[in-house]
Write a protein that holds these residues in place. Structure first.
Motif, short mmCIF file in Angstrom:
data_model
loop_
_atom_site.label_atom_id
_atom_site.label_comp_id
_atom_site.label_asym_id
_atom_site.label_seq_id
_atom_site.Cartn_x
_atom_site.Cartn_y
_atom_site.Cartn_z
N GLY A 9 -0.57 -3.08 11.29
CA GLY A 9 0.21 -1.59 11.43
C GLY A 9 0.04 -1.53 13.08
O GLY A 9 -0.24 -2.27 13.94
N LEU A 10 0.51 -0.29 13.47
CA LEU A 10 0.72 0.31 14.73
C LEU A 10 -0.37 1.52 14.97
O LEU A 10 -0.43 2.23 14.14
N VAL A 11 -1.37 0.98 15.86
CA VAL A 11 -2.36 1.76 16.04
C VAL A 11 -2.57 2.11 17.66
O VAL A 11 -1.76 1.32 18.57
N GLN A 12 -3.21 2.87 18.09
CA GLN A 12 -3.77 3.31 19.36
C GLN A 12 -4.91 2.46 19.85
O GLN A 12 -5.55 2.15 19.19
N VAL A 13 -5.01 2.28 21.09
CA VAL A 13 -6.14 1.60 21.65
C VAL A 13 -7.45 2.28 21.28
O VAL A 13 -7.52 3.53 21.22
N SER A 16 -8.87 1.29 14.72
CA SER A 16 -9.37 0.43 13.84
C SER A 16 -8.38 -0.13 12.81
O SER A 16 -7.55 0.84 12.63
N LEU A 17 -8.51 -1.24 12.27
CA LEU A 17 -7.63 -1.79 11.07
C LEU A 17 -8.43 -2.70 10.30
O LEU A 17 -9.29 -3.54 10.93
N ARG A 18 -8.38 -2.83 9.04
CA ARG A 18 -8.69 -3.80 8.26
C ARG A 18 -7.71 -4.71 7.57
O ARG A 18 -6.77 -4.09 6.83
N LEU A 19 -7.69 -5.90 7.95
CA LEU A 19 -6.61 -6.89 7.39
C LEU A 19 -7.51 -7.47 6.17
O LEU A 19 -8.56 -7.80 6.13
N SER A 20 -6.37 -7.90 5.19
CA SER A 20 -6.83 -8.55 3.89
C SER A 20 -6.27 -9.81 4.15
O SER A 20 -5.09 -9.84 4.30
N CYS A 21 -6.88 -10.88 3.42
CA CYS A 21 -6.17 -12.10 2.92
C CYS A 21 -6.39 -12.31 1.56
O CYS A 21 -7.88 -12.80 1.01
N ALA A 22 -5.49 -12.13 0.58
CA ALA A 22 -5.67 -12.45 -0.79
C ALA A 22 -5.36 -13.70 -0.93
O ALA A 22 -4.35 -14.40 -0.74
N VAL A 23 -6.32 -14.71 -1.84
CA VAL A 23 -6.36 -15.86 -2.14
C VAL A 23 -6.02 -16.27 -3.59
O VAL A 23 -6.66 -15.29 -4.52
N SER A 24 -4.94 -17.15 -3.75
CA SER A 24 -5.06 -17.35 -5.04
C SER A 24 -4.59 -18.73 -5.28
O SER A 24 -4.33 -19.65 -4.21
N GLY A 25 -5.02 -19.68 -6.31
CA GLY A 25 -5.14 -21.02 -6.78
C GLY A 25 -6.35 -21.61 -6.22
O GLY A 25 -6.64 -22.84 -6.32
N PHE A 26 -7.33 -21.09 -5.44
CA PHE A 26 -8.71 -21.40 -5.41
C PHE A 26 -9.41 -20.06 -5.00
O PHE A 26 -9.10 -19.08 -4.81
N THR A 27 -10.85 -20.57 -4.93
CA THR A 27 -11.61 -19.34 -4.80
C THR A 27 -12.28 -19.42 -3.34
O THR A 27 -12.18 -20.37 -2.72
N VAL A 28 -12.64 -18.40 -2.78
CA VAL A 28 -12.76 -18.04 -1.45
C VAL A 28 -14.38 -18.81 -1.25
O VAL A 28 -14.61 -19.13 -0.11
N TYR A 79 -11.85 -10.56 4.44
CA TYR A 79 -11.18 -9.17 5.08
C TYR A 79 -11.65 -9.37 6.54
O TYR A 79 -12.38 -10.24 7.04
N LEU A 80 -10.86 -8.89 7.33
CA LEU A 80 -11.05 -8.71 9.04
C LEU A 80 -11.11 -7.44 9.46
O LEU A 80 -10.00 -6.71 9.59
N GLN A 81 -12.23 -6.78 9.75
CA GLN A 81 -12.32 -5.49 10.18
C GLN A 81 -12.17 -5.48 11.60
O GLN A 81 -12.94 -6.24 12.27
N MET A 82 -11.48 -4.91 12.20
CA MET A 82 -11.14 -4.79 13.62
C MET A 82 -11.37 -3.48 14.01
O MET A 82 -10.57 -2.54 13.90
N VAL A 116 0.16 -6.63 14.05
CA VAL A 116 -0.69 -5.87 14.50
C VAL A 116 -0.18 -5.26 15.87
O VAL A 116 0.17 -6.12 16.63
N ILE A 117 0.16 -4.09 16.16
CA ILE A 117 0.58 -3.63 17.47
C ILE A 117 -0.41 -2.42 17.78
O ILE A 117 -0.37 -1.44 16.97
#
Length: 120
Positions: A9-13, A16-28, A79-82, A116-117
């Motif tokens: 998303g668009l955030v200010q300096v 924070s943002l939290r990105l998700s990476c949803a996986v299918s077809g194998f397990t993490v 997840y990637l917490q930024m 991410v902007i």
């Protein structure tokens, strides 16, 4: 096998943002999962990696201390917490599976990415 990134998303300096990476077809637990980013006109940059099976993580110097990677086995999601976002973090972020805990040997393709902007 499919990976789908979300959460950008668009955030200010400094925000924070939290990105998700949803996986299918194998397990993490099966493979390491890494995040990389690419900004227009710049080279792809690997920024973080997690091997859920042993809990090992890796961060690039550019994000160390600000970003945290984690896994949720129940949701099969990485997840990637930024935190403390900077304008130079502006990029499209992708996740992909890797064969090693440093995420140097990519095993498969990445998802559509999430943008991410960071505005100053």
């Amino acid at each position: 096998v499919q990976l789908v990134e979300s959460g950008g998303g668009l955030v200010q300096v400094g925000e924070s943002l939290r990105l998700s990476c949803a996986v299918s077809g194998f397990t993490v637990d099966d493979y390491a999962i890494g995040w990389f980013r690419q900004a227009p006109g710049k080279e792809r940059e690997g920024i973080s990696c997690i091997k859920s099976s042993d809990g090992s993580t890796f961060y690039a110097d550019s994000v160390k201390g600000r970003f945290t990677i984690s896994s949720d086995n129940a949701r099969n999601t990485i997840y990637l917490q930024m935190n403390g976002l900077k304008p130079e973090d502006t990029a499209t972020y992708y996740c992909a599976p890797y064969a090693d805990s440093r995420c140097l040997r990519r095993l498969g393709s990445w998802g559509p990415g999430t943008q991410v902007i960071v505005s100053s």
